[in-house]
Enzyme design. Structure first.
Site: not given
Ligand code: NAP
Length: 252
Positions: A143, A156, A160
């Site tokens: 991401s 998160y 990533k």
């Protein structure tokens, strides 16, 4: 038909980016094994791909956090098509939003288990089979958040960033086996996962201004790059992550 005869397994392939990736690989000639957590989602996605005219599609349930499910996915490819050439590791979770330091240990563990460890374990399972075929291609869906943490998505974003590292670690390790390992780092893509960022116009405009982009991306914007990375056109590309974010800034 750059991928004619190749066998591709895709995780989280029943919606959004994963489904578009499966369609892109299928249009390029790959035979597909789709997967996600829910059997009814797998069946619906298979029906959608068959409606596109793709004939060589099958699927199974695979919650990537479960070892038995990961083994079942690889076995499905072997039983149905006799091997595996391509893996797209696309599944991710984000159970909470908020302050990074307030995220509980279980939240960190869950995010890292699903987003990072499961990807590494799945790669470990497919590598011997790719080796038997004389090589392969692996793409990890990371991401933009890995380069530039999204507000309120600290753990998160860190997971990533770990995938950027996994691509860098595995690229050289798997090069002698002629297995390429690359990543894509999508920015804002209009899917169910990101709907809080685009579902009302004022929020979307604010997010786009903060990111410096003119429009949200589509799952097909990502699928095109993944299909390229899996194809012979990218034969000399490994250990790289391609940012697919409409020009948003992306330095670590
Ligand atoms: P999405 O449209 O909401 O689709 C999510 C897919 O994941 C569904 O097929 C879902 O099916 C499956 N899934 C969820 N948890 C799973 C698990 N533990 N194991 C296996 N499958 C699982 O999501 P998306 O936006 O396409 O996201 C796909 C990937 O792109 C993720 O890695 C995400 O981090 C990344 N990404 C997205 C954006 C964005 O803006 N959308 C930006 C950057 C990166 P089931 O419910 O049946 O499991």
């Amino acid at each position: 038909m750059a991928l004619a005869g190749k066998v591709a397994a895709v995780t989280a392939a029943t919606d959004g980016i994963g489904l578009a990736v499966a369609a892109g690989l299928g249009r390029a000639g790959a035979r597909l094994v789709l997967s996600s957590r829910r059997a009814e989602h797998v069946e619906a996605a298979l029906a959608r791909l068959r409606a596109l005219g793709l004939e060589h599609v099958t699927g199974c349930v695979c919650h990537v956090g479960r070892a038995a499910d990961r083994e079942a996915l690889v076995q499905k490819a072997l039983d149905t098509y006799g091997g595996i050439d391509i893996l797209v590791s696309n599944a991710a979770t984000n159970p909470v939003m908020g302050s990074t330091l307030e995220a509980e240990e279980e939240v960190w563990e869950k995010i890292f288990q699903v987003n990072v460890t499961a990807a590494a374990m799945l790669i470990r399972l497919v590598v011997p089979h790719m080796e038997k075929r004389g090589g392969g291609s692996i793409v990890l869906v990371s991401s933009l958040a890995g380069y530039r943490p999204f507000p309120a998505l600290g753990p998160y974003s860190v997971s990533k960033a770990a995938l950027l590292g996994l691509v860098k670690a595995l690229g050289p390790e798997l090069r002698p086996l002629r297995i390429r390992v690359n990543g894509v780092a999508p920015g804002l893509i209009r899917t169910r996962f990101s709907r809080a960022l685009w579902q009302d116009e004022p929020t979307l405009q604010r997010v786009m201004a903060a990111m410096g982009i003119d429009r949200p991306g589509t799952p097909e914007d990502v699928a095109g790059v993944v299909t390229f990375l899996c194809s012979p056109a990218a034969a000399y590309v490994t250990g790289e992550t391609v940012v697919v974010a409409g020009g948003a800034a992306s330095r670590l």
